[in-house]
Design a protein around this motif. Structure first.
Motif, short mmCIF file in Angstrom:
data_model
loop_
_atom_site.label_atom_id
_atom_site.label_comp_id
_atom_site.label_asym_id
_atom_site.label_seq_id
_atom_site.Cartn_x
_atom_site.Cartn_y
_atom_site.Cartn_z
N LEU A 1 -2.30 -0.57 -3.88
CA LEU A 1 -3.38 -0.57 -3.57
C LEU A 1 -4.18 -2.26 -4.41
O LEU A 1 -5.02 -3.27 -3.21
CB LEU A 1 -4.35 0.13 -3.52
CG LEU A 1 -4.40 1.69 -2.45
CD1 LEU A 1 -5.47 2.27 -2.79
CD2 LEU A 1 -4.52 0.62 -0.97
N SER B 1 -9.43 -0.03 5.25
CA SER B 1 -9.14 0.54 5.52
C SER B 1 -8.52 0.75 3.10
O SER B 1 -8.60 1.73 2.99
CB SER B 1 -8.24 0.48 6.02
OG SER B 1 -8.30 1.42 7.24
N MET B 2 -8.01 -0.03 2.70
CA MET B 2 -7.68 -0.46 1.48
C MET B 2 -8.53 -0.23 0.91
O MET B 2 -8.66 1.03 -0.55
CB MET B 2 -6.92 -1.55 1.11
CG MET B 2 -6.01 -1.30 1.95
SD MET B 2 -4.64 -3.59 1.65
CE MET B 2 -3.72 -2.91 2.75
N ARG C 1 1.88 2.41 -3.43
CA ARG C 1 0.49 2.82 -3.89
C ARG C 1 0.37 1.45 -4.81
O ARG C 1 0.31 1.62 -5.80
CB ARG C 1 1.52 3.69 -4.55
CG ARG C 1 1.58 5.25 -3.97
CD ARG C 1 1.88 6.26 -4.72
NE ARG C 1 2.11 7.35 -5.01
CZ ARG C 1 3.53 8.21 -3.12
NH1 ARG C 1 4.35 6.80 -3.58
NH2 ARG C 1 3.27 9.46 -2.73
N HIS D 1 -17.38 1.51 -1.73
CA HIS D 1 -16.02 0.81 -0.98
C HIS D 1 -17.53 -0.18 0.20
O HIS D 1 -17.58 -0.73 1.16
CB HIS D 1 -15.46 1.56 -0.10
CG HIS D 1 -16.14 2.58 0.65
ND1 HIS D 1 -16.02 2.91 1.63
CD2 HIS D 1 -15.32 4.50 0.29
CE1 HIS D 1 -16.54 4.42 2.33
NE2 HIS D 1 -15.97 5.13 0.68
N MET E 1 0.77 -0.43 0.15
CA MET E 1 -0.15 0.08 -0.22
C MET E 1 0.81 1.29 0.16
O MET E 1 0.31 2.45 -0.76
CB MET E 1 -1.25 0.09 1.46
CG MET E 1 -1.84 1.12 1.29
SD MET E 1 -2.82 0.91 3.24
CE MET E 1 -1.93 1.57 3.81
N TYR E 2 1.56 1.17 0.88
CA TYR E 2 2.65 1.97 1.21
C TYR E 2 3.49 2.52 -0.58
O TYR E 2 3.89 3.67 -0.81
CB TYR E 2 3.97 2.45 1.84
CG TYR E 2 3.01 2.44 3.25
CD1 TYR E 2 2.32 3.41 3.26
CD2 TYR E 2 3.57 1.86 4.04
CE1 TYR E 2 1.41 3.46 4.56
CE2 TYR E 2 3.33 1.82 5.42
CZ TYR E 2 2.00 2.43 5.36
OH TYR E 2 1.95 2.53 6.97
N GLU F 1 -11.75 1.83 1.23
CA GLU F 1 -11.71 2.90 0.95
C GLU F 1 -11.14 4.04 0.50
O GLU F 1 -10.87 4.39 -0.19
CB GLU F 1 -12.20 3.75 2.47
CG GLU F 1 -13.11 2.44 3.73
CD GLU F 1 -12.96 2.76 4.96
OE1 GLU F 1 -11.89 3.66 5.73
OE2 GLU F 1 -13.62 2.93 5.92
N LEU F 2 -9.32 3.46 0.38
CA LEU F 2 -8.86 4.09 -0.73
C LEU F 2 -8.85 3.91 -1.52
O LEU F 2 -8.68 5.13 -2.79
CB LEU F 2 -7.84 4.58 -0.35
CG LEU F 2 -6.84 4.42 1.07
CD1 LEU F 2 -5.47 3.18 1.57
CD2 LEU F 2 -6.76 6.01 0.76
N ALA F 3 -9.72 2.50 -2.31
CA ALA F 3 -9.61 2.11 -3.18
C ALA F 3 -10.49 1.73 -4.67
O ALA F 3 -10.57 2.39 -5.73
CB ALA F 3 -8.51 1.02 -3.60
#
Length: 370
Positions: A306, A335-336, A304, A344, A301-302, A338-340
């Motif tokens: 995802l 959390s991933m 980038r 979600h 994830m860090y 929600e980011l991706a």
């Protein structure tokens, strides 16, 4: 994104093993094997039902039966966060040193057997429950008393040169130390942690890889990266010297501990690619290494990536749900999501529905944040 200190990760595994002098497990305690299986699967409500039935039908005919069933019942209540009821169970007991809990009090039932019949897990529950009930200092005091008790037993077994008993009590010493260090670490009481570590190493635990790794972890918390590197290098030296042969860790567990230590150093330096490589080696050796799985996903994830980080966690949940299904991993996965993904919420609802079907009784489904 760090390796969590082992604060009683799987308490159900610490139910005191009874010796096999009496034959099978069910000769010792009625249906004990079934209770152990239920605990492994997280079927805590069924354990409570079984204990209640055994009590109501007077199936527990010997003193140690009652203690063993009470330990399982208390553990199940604690896992279900029914802490007040768990405390009521413990309040029903006499002092652990009571003659009523000594085998020699019942020579007609336990001929030629001496010592306490109180399971070690019951002593651990007695210490941990006050902390769950927000009585932290009482719990810590009891943990220090438990540490003294374990060390007294260990010294006795060493004097008697009982090698297998020494290993068992050594593991318990490290377990209780890790509990104490974990609680102090959670409150950022670093000096207390160092004092515990140094005192333990002075007692001859300096060659325990878990303890030395914990020292390195704490050194990282206070910014002593060079000190952490020295501690982690010492663990690797122990591996190269074949210290896993003492039976405290298997060779695979030892190698994965070394790899995870290396990964933590890479993480501090934000070298996520190298950290991923270390975690992948852990997973290749043991696909149940959930710390490596979780941290590999976070590193991706860090970086980038995802998509791949989500796949790592989803694959773990699908492949080994009984191991991978814990709140930390699910929080990270959500959390991933929600980011991706824009949708979600729908994806998390699907995940929550699946969790409801397969999760152990004590799983906190609120971690999906729906």
């Amino acid at each position: 994104m760090t390796e969590s200190p082992p604060v009683c990760q799987n308490p159900s595994r610490f139910t005191d093993p009874l010796t096999n002098e009496f034959g099978s497990l069910n000769d010792l305690v009625p249906d004990l094997a079934s209770l152990q299986d239920l605990a492994t699967r997280g079927s805590w409500r069924t354990i409570i039902d079984n204990v209640s039935r055994a009590r109501s039908q007077s199936l527990l005919t010997q003193p140690h039966h009652h203690l063993t069933y009470l330990a399982y019942n208390t553990l199940a209540l604690m896992k279900l966060r029914r802490f007040d009821e768990a405390q009521q169970e413990l309040d029903s007991l006499e002092d652990f040193n009571s003659s009523g809990y000594q085998y020699e009090t019942y020579p007609h039932i336990y001929p030629n057997r001496t010592g306490s019949m109180v399971p070690f897990s019951l002593r651990w529950l007695y210490a941990v429950l006050p902390i769950k009930l927000s009585n932290r200092q009482v719990g810590l005091d009891r943990f220090y008393e438990l540490l003294d008790f374990v060390r007294e037993k260990l010294a006795r077994k060493l004097a008697e040169k009982l090698e297998e008993s020494v290993k068992s009590w050594k593991k318990r010493e490290i377990f209780v130390l890790n509990c104490l260090i974990g609680y102090h670490l959670s409150s950022k009481e670093y000096n207390v942690c160092f004092d515990l570590m140094n005192e333990s190493i002075g007692r001859g635990n300096g060659l325990d890889p878990i303890l030395v790794s914990k020292l390195g972890f704490i050194q990282m918390q206070v910014g002593d990266l060079e000190g952490a590197k020295k501690s982690f290098n010492r663990v690797e030296e122990m591996l190269n010297e074949g210290k896993f042969e003492d039976g405290l860790l298997s060779e695979v567990e030892f190698r994965n501990l070394v790899s995870r230590n290396k990964a933590l150093i890479y993480l501090v330096g934000k070298d996520y690619v190298s950290a991923v490589r270390e975690y992948e080696e852990c997973i290749e050796r043991d696909y149940n290494d959930i710390v490596a799985i979780n941290n590999k996903a976070l590193c991706l994830m860090y970086l980038r990536d995802l998509s791949d980080s989500i796949k790592v966690l989803e694959n773990a949940l699908e492949r080994v749900p009984t191991v991978a299904l814990n709140e930390t991993l699910v929080v990270n996965l959500c959390s991933m999501y929600e980011l991706a993904y824009v949708n979600h919420s729908d994806i998390k609802r699907t995940l929550s529905s699946w969790i409801g079907r397969v999760a152990p009784d004590d799983f906190d489904s609120s971690c999906t944040r729906i």
